[in-house]
Scaffold this active site. Sequence first.
Site, PDB file in Angstrom:
ATOM      1  N   ASP A  76      54.798  79.263 117.692  1.00  0.00           N
ATOM      2  CA  ASP A  76      53.587  79.722 118.352  1.00  0.00           C
ATOM      3  C   ASP A  76      53.525  79.282 119.821  1.00  0.00           C
ATOM      4  O   ASP A  76      53.760  78.106 120.121  1.00  0.00           O
ATOM      5  CB  ASP A  76      52.382  79.126 117.618  1.00  0.00           C
ATOM      6  CG  ASP A  76      51.060  79.561 118.191  1.00  0.00           C
ATOM      7  OD1 ASP A  76      50.707  80.733 117.994  1.00  0.00           O
ATOM      8  OD2 ASP A  76      50.386  78.747 118.856  1.00  0.00           O
TER       9      ASP A  76
ATOM     10  N   GLU B 137      57.482  82.964 119.911  1.00  0.00           N
ATOM     11  CA  GLU B 137      56.479  83.757 120.611  1.00  0.00           C
ATOM     12  C   GLU B 137      56.634  83.417 122.088  1.00  0.00           C
ATOM     13  O   GLU B 137      56.066  82.444 122.576  1.00  0.00           O
ATOM     14  CB  GLU B 137      55.057  83.432 120.142  1.00  0.00           C
ATOM     15  CG  GLU B 137      54.045  84.387 120.759  1.00  0.00           C
ATOM     16  CD  GLU B 137      52.594  83.896 120.710  1.00  0.00           C
ATOM     17  OE1 GLU B 137      51.702  84.748 120.778  1.00  0.00           O
ATOM     18  OE2 GLU B 137      52.351  82.689 120.635  1.00  0.00           O
TER      19      GLU B 137
ATOM     20  N   ASP C  94      54.184  79.105 110.348  1.00  0.00           N
ATOM     21  CA  ASP C  94      53.865  79.175 111.769  1.00  0.00           C
ATOM     22  C   ASP C  94      53.919  77.755 112.323  1.00  0.00           C
ATOM     23  O   ASP C  94      53.303  76.854 111.755  1.00  0.00           O
ATOM     24  CB  ASP C  94      52.451  79.753 111.926  1.00  0.00           C
ATOM     25  CG  ASP C  94      52.325  80.621 113.145  1.00  0.00           C
ATOM     26  OD1 ASP C  94      52.789  80.195 114.209  1.00  0.00           O
ATOM     27  OD2 ASP C  94      51.746  81.718 113.032  1.00  0.00           O
TER      28      ASP C  94
ATOM     29  N   HIS D 239      48.958  89.865 114.574  1.00  0.00           N
ATOM     30  CA  HIS D 239      47.561  89.446 114.381  1.00  0.00           C
ATOM     31  C   HIS D 239      46.809  89.247 115.689  1.00  0.00           C
ATOM     32  O   HIS D 239      45.619  88.948 115.665  1.00  0.00           O
ATOM     33  CB  HIS D 239      47.532  88.145 113.567  1.00  0.00           C
ATOM     34  CG  HIS D 239      48.118  87.007 114.322  1.00  0.00           C
ATOM     35  ND1 HIS D 239      49.462  86.949 114.650  1.00  0.00           N
ATOM     36  CD2 HIS D 239      47.559  85.896 114.868  1.00  0.00           C
ATOM     37  CE1 HIS D 239      49.684  85.857 115.353  1.00  0.00           C
ATOM     38  NE2 HIS D 239      48.559  85.200 115.502  1.00  0.00           N
ATOM     39  N   ASP D 240      47.500  89.349 116.820  1.00  0.00           N
ATOM     40  CA  ASP D 240      46.849  89.199 118.130  1.00  0.00           C
ATOM     41  C   ASP D 240      46.683  90.530 118.848  1.00  0.00           C
ATOM     42  O   ASP D 240      46.148  90.579 119.951  1.00  0.00           O
ATOM     43  CB  ASP D 240      47.691  88.299 119.045  1.00  0.00           C
ATOM     44  CG  ASP D 240      47.746  86.862 118.564  1.00  0.00           C
ATOM     45  OD1 ASP D 240      46.774  86.395 117.957  1.00  0.00           O
ATOM     46  OD2 ASP D 240      48.779  86.209 118.812  1.00  0.00           O
TER      47      ASP D 240
END
Length: 559
Positions: A202, A259, A98, A331-332
């Site tokens: 990210d 993202e 990440d 994961h969000d």
Amino acid sequence: MKKQWWHNKVAYQIYPKSFYDSNGDGIGDLKGITGKLPYLKDLGVDIIWLSPVYVSPLADQGYDIADYKAIDPRFGTMEDMDELLEKAHSLGLYILMDLVINHCSDEHEWFRKACEDPDGRYGKFFYIRDADKEGGKLPTNWRSYFGGSVWEKLPGHDDKYYLHVFHKKQPDLNWENPDLREEVYRMINWWLDRGLDGFRLDAIINIKKAIPFRDYTPDRDDGLTSIDNMLADATGIGEFLSEMRNKTFRPHDSFTVGEVFNEKPEELPDFIGENGYFSSMYDFSENIFGRDLAGWHAYTDITPDDYKNCVFATQKKVSNVGFISNIIENHDEPRGVSRYLPEAGRHDTGKKLLATVYFLLHGLPWIYQGQELGMENIPVSSIDEVDDISSIDSYNVALDAGLSSSEAIKVVEKYSRDNARTPFQWDDSENAGFTTGMPWLRINPNYKKLNLKAQKDDPESVFNYYKKLIELRKNSKYSDTLVYGTFKPWLNDMHNIMAYLRETEAQTLLIAANFQESEQEISLPSRIREIVLNNIPDFIRSEKGMILQGWQAVVLELE
Ligand code: GLC
Ligand code: CA
């Protein structure tokens, strides 16, 4: 479309803290992942993204990095990381880390030095502004993603503020400064030179701010304004992104996935076209559906028709441009099966239906850990059980808006990031086989029934259905169509039917699903050559085409 090595792959996201704990401290770790690589190989995935494992105070679960070139001892050591890479590569798997470069941790050396000397080299790595001496007004009225102002007093300097669009322990890096950018590129190349295969980028859209900073119209009673308003006003991110690509990813031929939220439609080819800044980016259209600036409590639920419209809109705009990354959760986000399936469809058949319709879209299919078992959201009884910082903020926002505490808990239960972060359910032993110690986050109580061990040898399990989908996308008989075939909606106006064609000159596949309890008859564009996949035992032909049973999903090869 120019073919790339990763087009026919299947990707998988690991949230290391919750995947597998190898040493009984309750925290998943790198050795735990390495030990489970054969599991992932057997599942059939190829590319694996690890959420952050760098040294971090874990204020935002590792998305606050204090040292980009070291592994947090809770996750292991650099030797463990090397071993993971080596083992993965020997199995033909690719590893992504990440890349969190919009901000670092306030415990990073850069920020510590910035506090020591705000006018020095490292002060310029951040956005530091003088306090307004007379009026006491903050530099801007932007609200951070996790609530409250984006401005925080610079430690040791009462007359200065620093910018953080996320948590106050995540100071934003100043991308306008070429010196900072070069530091970041050196770090990226350091990892790629070690053999890493690429990155997930990210919050990348945040690196370009609208400059000069100014206020925007407040959108809540707190007098603050969503970061989105500032981002909509920011232009020129492409200069940073193309520079980064040219200096890092491109020379290494590495895979990157962004993202990206809120891109402007005309920017798509720049982002993921043949010469794009990234290899791919996620489709978040279904995730952001129903959002409201007022907060989670004001969000609207998504229906199957809405879900279809979101996904199809993305497919239509993207499939000629490049490869979008298709997900139902990360994961969000809440668990996809708890969100995109109406309550009546939250069973194994429904889970397989959802898997079928998203997995075979044009683009790169991703699986988030536990999704292959059909893992679900976790019930919440009190805010004290909640770990996720955005849930705690949203809970308070809901209370301020007048909801009762039990209503606010329901809101958290629906959208909490904890939903996807509960430990992986390996088996029905204590702590779901995730750890021999005390798990860092509570385990979903449904693990006794819902776990890998129970599904592994059951040919009808959700797990084995995912395996079939992966095999199907890789089967040489269908892969050209499933990877490169055009996307065309079918029976778009039918309520609760989600159907589309994937076509090449040589082959037509139809993917069709019935998102409701009662059966529906659908017509077909041509005759059936083969039933390729079916999530229930029956198949009913009809004069017009076929009858889809409740929650049935099929893949058909047509003539
Ligand atoms: C991304 C991450 C999220 C994190 C945020 C700040 O959205 O996925 O988990 O909180 O960025 O880094
Ligand atoms: Ca551990």
